[in-house]
Design a protein around this motif. Structure first.
Motif, mmCIF file in Angstrom:
data_model
loop_
_atom_site.group_PDB
_atom_site.id
_atom_site.type_symbol
_atom_site.label_atom_id
_atom_site.label_comp_id
_atom_site.label_asym_id
_atom_site.label_seq_id
_atom_site.Cartn_x
_atom_site.Cartn_y
_atom_site.Cartn_z
ATOM 1 N N GLU A 118 -59.457 53.095 18.396
ATOM 2 C CA GLU A 118 -58.084 52.600 18.501
ATOM 3 C C GLU A 118 -57.721 51.783 17.260
ATOM 4 O O GLU A 118 -56.606 51.874 16.738
ATOM 5 C CB GLU A 118 -57.927 51.748 19.753
ATOM 6 N N GLN A 119 -58.657 50.991 16.782
ATOM 7 C CA GLN A 119 -58.405 50.193 15.592
ATOM 8 C C GLN A 119 -58.081 51.094 14.396
ATOM 9 O O GLN A 119 -57.127 50.844 13.645
ATOM 10 C CB GLN A 119 -59.627 49.331 15.279
ATOM 11 N N THR A 120 -58.844 52.166 14.236
ATOM 12 C CA THR A 120 -58.611 53.101 13.132
ATOM 13 C C THR A 120 -57.250 53.778 13.260
ATOM 14 O O THR A 120 -56.548 53.990 12.258
ATOM 15 C CB THR A 120 -59.728 54.161 13.092
ATOM 16 N N HIS A 121 -56.851 54.102 14.491
ATOM 17 C CA HIS A 121 -55.541 54.735 14.714
ATOM 18 C C HIS A 121 -54.422 53.862 14.165
ATOM 19 O O HIS A 121 -53.536 54.340 13.443
ATOM 20 C CB HIS A 121 -55.333 54.968 16.217
ATOM 21 N N TRP A 122 -54.440 52.566 14.496
ATOM 22 C CA TRP A 122 -53.358 51.679 14.061
ATOM 23 C C TRP A 122 -53.471 51.345 12.579
ATOM 24 O O TRP A 122 -52.450 51.123 11.906
ATOM 25 C CB TRP A 122 -53.354 50.404 14.902
ATOM 26 N N LEU A 123 -54.669 51.357 12.069
ATOM 27 C CA LEU A 123 -54.854 51.148 10.632
ATOM 28 C C LEU A 123 -54.242 52.311 9.853
ATOM 29 O O LEU A 123 -53.552 52.115 8.832
ATOM 30 C CB LEU A 123 -56.348 51.011 10.329
ATOM 31 N N GLN A 124 -54.484 53.526 10.348
ATOM 32 C CA GLN A 124 -53.914 54.710 9.701
ATOM 33 C C GLN A 124 -52.390 54.709 9.790
ATOM 34 O O GLN A 124 -51.694 55.080 8.840
ATOM 35 C CB GLN A 124 -54.480 55.980 10.339
ATOM 36 N N ILE A 171 -48.962 40.285 8.625
ATOM 37 C CA ILE A 171 -48.692 40.091 10.052
ATOM 38 C C ILE A 171 -49.568 40.984 10.914
ATOM 39 O O ILE A 171 -50.142 40.545 11.917
ATOM 40 C CB ILE A 171 -47.202 40.366 10.356
ATOM 41 N N LEU A 172 -49.673 42.266 10.534
ATOM 42 C CA LEU A 172 -50.284 43.259 11.424
ATOM 43 C C LEU A 172 -51.796 43.402 11.274
ATOM 44 O O LEU A 172 -52.490 43.711 12.246
ATOM 45 C CB LEU A 172 -49.620 44.620 11.218
ATOM 46 N N LEU A 173 -52.335 43.181 10.078
ATOM 47 C CA LEU A 173 -53.780 43.370 9.896
ATOM 48 C C LEU A 173 -54.618 42.433 10.781
ATOM 49 O O LEU A 173 -55.613 42.878 11.375
ATOM 50 C CB LEU A 173 -54.162 43.193 8.425
ATOM 51 N N PRO A 174 -54.259 41.147 10.913
ATOM 52 C CA PRO A 174 -55.056 40.284 11.810
ATOM 53 C C PRO A 174 -55.039 40.766 13.257
ATOM 54 O O PRO A 174 -56.027 40.586 13.975
ATOM 55 C CB PRO A 174 -54.369 38.920 11.676
ATOM 56 N N VAL A 175 -53.917 41.352 13.688
ATOM 57 C CA VAL A 175 -53.839 41.872 15.058
ATOM 58 C C VAL A 175 -54.734 43.098 15.199
ATOM 59 O O VAL A 175 -55.494 43.227 16.161
ATOM 60 C CB VAL A 175 -52.384 42.240 15.433
ATOM 61 N N ILE A 176 -54.642 44.007 14.224
ATOM 62 C CA ILE A 176 -55.472 45.220 14.255
ATOM 63 C C ILE A 176 -56.949 44.845 14.225
ATOM 64 O O ILE A 176 -57.785 45.478 14.887
ATOM 65 C CB ILE A 176 -55.110 46.146 13.068
ATOM 66 N N SER A 219 -59.159 44.933 3.359
ATOM 67 C CA SER A 219 -58.473 43.675 3.685
ATOM 68 C C SER A 219 -58.707 43.268 5.134
ATOM 69 O O SER A 219 -58.564 42.098 5.491
ATOM 70 C CB SER A 219 -56.967 43.829 3.446
ATOM 71 N N LEU A 220 -59.053 44.265 5.962
ATOM 72 C CA LEU A 220 -59.235 44.007 7.397
ATOM 73 C C LEU A 220 -60.427 43.107 7.662
ATOM 74 O O LEU A 220 -60.382 42.217 8.503
ATOM 75 C CB LEU A 220 -59.415 45.345 8.131
ATOM 76 N N TYR A 279 -44.943 47.591 19.976
ATOM 77 C CA TYR A 279 -44.013 46.457 19.988
ATOM 78 C C TYR A 279 -44.170 45.614 18.724
ATOM 79 O O TYR A 279 -43.184 45.252 18.072
ATOM 80 C CB TYR A 279 -44.278 45.609 21.237
ATOM 81 N N TYR A 280 -45.422 45.300 18.372
ATOM 82 C CA TYR A 280 -45.663 44.516 17.162
ATOM 83 C C TYR A 280 -45.147 45.237 15.917
ATOM 84 O O TYR A 280 -44.558 44.618 15.027
ATOM 85 C CB TYR A 280 -47.162 44.241 17.004
ATOM 86 N N PHE A 281 -45.388 46.553 15.845
ATOM 87 C CA PHE A 281 -44.931 47.323 14.692
ATOM 88 C C PHE A 281 -43.402 47.277 14.584
ATOM 89 O O PHE A 281 -42.851 47.029 13.510
ATOM 90 C CB PHE A 281 -45.419 48.766 14.785
ATOM 91 N N SER A 282 -42.715 47.535 15.688
ATOM 92 C CA SER A 282 -41.251 47.573 15.646
ATOM 93 C C SER A 282 -40.680 46.189 15.315
ATOM 94 O O SER A 282 -39.717 46.073 14.544
ATOM 95 C CB SER A 282 -40.682 48.084 16.967
ATOM 96 N N GLN A 283 -41.285 45.122 15.898
ATOM 97 C CA GLN A 283 -40.812 43.772 15.618
ATOM 98 C C GLN A 283 -41.039 43.407 14.150
ATOM 99 O O GLN A 283 -40.206 42.759 13.519
ATOM 100 C CB GLN A 283 -41.542 42.763 16.508
ATOM 101 N N THR A 284 -42.175 43.818 13.601
ATOM 102 C CA THR A 284 -42.516 43.471 12.222
ATOM 103 C C THR A 284 -41.597 44.168 11.227
ATOM 104 O O THR A 284 -41.083 43.543 10.287
ATOM 105 C CB THR A 284 -43.984 43.842 11.930
ATOM 106 N N PHE A 285 -41.383 45.457 11.431
ATOM 107 C CA PHE A 285 -40.620 46.230 10.440
ATOM 108 C C PHE A 285 -39.108 46.128 10.633
ATOM 109 O O PHE A 285 -38.346 46.602 9.788
ATOM 110 C CB PHE A 285 -41.049 47.696 10.479
#
Length: 595
Positions: free
Chosen positions: A398-404, A385-390, A420-421, A362-368
């Protein structure tokens, strides 16, 4: 009192009780295991013994019986835990016990009385006509009114105060229960809730601990809802509306649906979504998330589309992700709240729940949605927007999955995003010698616990243990004491016939020294780790453990003697050096024999 406690314990099975809080899985014929509810862990180390009626976590070393479990789980005193379990067991506690007449219990009685008074007012009072019409207009059934004990506080300054005082409650007690407010001028109190629809807020056991009052005035200046203030029985960071009714369904469905308000929760519950709870318009707290984690790791959030709802949801989501919860978002059609959606078309609600999206998707789709990846500024904005959430995701995989995934969308190297994370994250400091020694002692302690536990659970190995492990090897005083008593019991009562060992009789011997609980803990440890081992495998494990325990003891002895030798050499104590060298040789020989 002791007789009553034993009666309560006899009536309540510990496995059934703990299963109401956390998900237990069988671990042998009489034991269950789970992830510990008292500390974070990835492998289950929390054990429950049905035959011994005890629990113990081998990760954080907490343990006890049903009373200690409820005390720790609910963060309450012994008397309160006793009260809860007595009610569950159907045991009437002796009323004259002064401890049971505590202020907390008195406040609970006040709140229960107020709840009944307001509910009866809603059902019968002529002053409650508009409240009844409001509920009918909102589609709340009579069954829901009864099940949730919804009430109405009339537009009066002292209606509930006068009622409670007629029941012999004092002004001070009523005030401490959060039901009245002190007058700014002069003496006395007035009702906190006036001309409001009253929703009781219950604890996990269904006892009313507070209220949420919804105004029926269109131009109310004090806010749509007002809640009970913090009291000694109501802590808003712990309470969740409807959790007492929803907890079993949450566990059964392995999912909790979270909405913002009481009316949303009522509508969803009435429509058949029984695993719904309300956050009462505030962000989920860490305590609330950890309470929910007892029943499920899966949350689905349906907050209002307004800015306040979004902010509240975001704060709760961040905490849930840090606790390694799986979070999904329920996207409602046309930006409606759950209540409006259900009233319009219940099928839209059920569809939205079924199709709830992963919060990160949801966050990814809303952001992009409003960014162009051809522009470097938009790429930077997406990362911002997304790095602080990740970064808040507690599980590293799971964190690595979304980072990738973010790296792929932005077409940048993953390591750049990872830097940067966690900017400026300090590198782990080198462990001190003391910490290393502590780890060695900890391993030695676990080995000794395992050794004694095997002997108690599988007494066929007693003779080998007694003949191959000296008590001096065990440095922890309590364990050494237990082992010495086991040797004495073996020598005096068994005389080589291990089949004559009776654990119950040995327990009786330990009662006076209060080592019986330690023995139970060690047996439970073995039942946890070796429930599917055959006798040969267990014997081999004992031999290996004894060998390792001796090696650890002799290795530590060599280090100690080496330090003493150096000190004696510095002090030019030649005779002491010679004696220490001889001792060093003896210990080294013993160590070498072990291989």
């Amino acid at each position: 009192m002791p007789g009553q406690i034993e009666e309560i314990k006899a009536r309540i099975d510990i496995v059934e009780l703990i299963s109401e809080y956390i998900r237990l899985k069988p671990a042998g014929p009489n034991n269950w295991r789970a992830l510990c509810p008292f500390h974070n862990e990835k492998s289950p180390s929390f054990m429950v013994s049905k035959d011994k009626q005890i629990w113990h976590c081998f990760g954080c070393n907490e343990g006890g019986d049903i009373l200690s479990f409820v005390q720790k789980m609910e963060n309450i005193e012994f008397i309160e835990a006793l009260r809860i379990l007595a009610q569950k067991a159907g045991v009437t506690l002796v009323a004259q016990d002064p401890k049971l007449e505590s202020q907390k219990n008195r406040l609970l009685d006040i709140l229960q009385s107020a709840s009944r008074f307001w509910h009866q007012t809603l059902l019968e009072s002529a002053q409650a006509v508009k409240a009844r019409e409001y509920l009918k207009r909102r589609g709340v059934s009579e069954q829901m009114v009864s099940e949730f004990q919804i009430g109405y506080a009339v537009d009066s300054w002292d209606a509930v105060i006068q009622f409670l005082k007629s029941k012999k409650f004092t002004d001070q007690d009523i005030f401490l229960a959060g039901l009245s407010v002190k007058k700014e001028r002069g003496q006395g109190f007035y009702d906190r809730f006036r001309d409001r629809l009253m929703f009781p807020i219950n604890d996990l056991h269904g006892s009313t601990i507070g209220f949420s009052g919804r105004t029926l005035k269109a131009d109310e200046k004090g806010g749509k809802y007002i809640n009970t203030p913090q009291t000694i029985v109501y802590n808003k960071s712990l309470a969740l509306f409807n959790l007492d009714k929803a907890k079993n369904e949450i566990k059964s469905k392995d999912s909790a649906i979270i909405v913002e308000g009481q009316m949303d929760a009522l509508s969803a519950y009435q429509a058949g979504t029984k695993n719904v709870i309300a956050s009462s318009g505030t962000a989920l707290t860490l305590d609330q998330i950890r309470i929910l984690k007892r029943y499920t790791k899966n949350l689905a959030m349906a907050f209002d589309a307004d800015a306040a709802g979004q902010v509240a949801a975001k704060r709760g989501i961040d905490l849930a992700l840090a606790e390694e919860m799986s979070v999904r978002v329920i996207i409602l059609p046309s930006g409606k709240d759950p209540d409006a959606c259900i009233k319009n078309n219940p099928q839209d609600w059920f569809k939205a729940v079924t199709e709830a999206r992963s919060i990160m998707d949801y966050y990814f789709s809303q952001t992009f949605a409003n960014l162009s990846l051809e522009k470097v500024e938009d790429k930077k904005q997406a990362a911002k927007i997304l790095l602080p959430v990740i970064a808040k995701i507690g599980n590293k995989i799971e964190q690595t999955h979304w980072l990738q995934k973010l790296a792929g969308r932005l077409n940048v190297a993953e390591n750049i995003l990872r830097d940067s994370l966690t900017p400026g994250e300090p590198k782990p400091q080198t462990r001190t010698i003391q910490e290393a020694k502590a780890r060695v002692r900890s391993r030695s302690l676990m080995l000794v616990e395992q050794i004694i536990g095997i002997a108690l659970k599988y007494p066929d190995n007693l003779e080998y243990l007694v003949n191959n492990l000296s008590p001096d090897i065990i440095e922890e005083a309590t364990l050494q004491d237990l082992y010495k008593r086991l040797i004495i019991y073996y020598t005096e009562n068994i005389q080589g016939d291990v089949k004559a060992f009776d654990y119950s009789s040995f327990q009786a011997v330990l009662k006076e020294s209060k080592l019986d609980q330690l023995a139970d803990k060690l047996v439970l440890l073995i039942e946890k780790d070796f429930f599917d081992f055959d006798s040969d495998a267990i014997s081999r494990e004992l031999m290996t453990s004894i060998n390792f325990a001796k090696k650890a003891y002799y290795s530590e002895s060599l280090r100690r003697i080496s330090t003493q030798i150096k000190q004696a050499e510095d002090d030019k104590q030649d005779e002491k050096v010679k004696a220490l060298m001889a001792e060093y040789t003896q210990v080294l020989t013993k160590l070498n024999i072990l291989g």
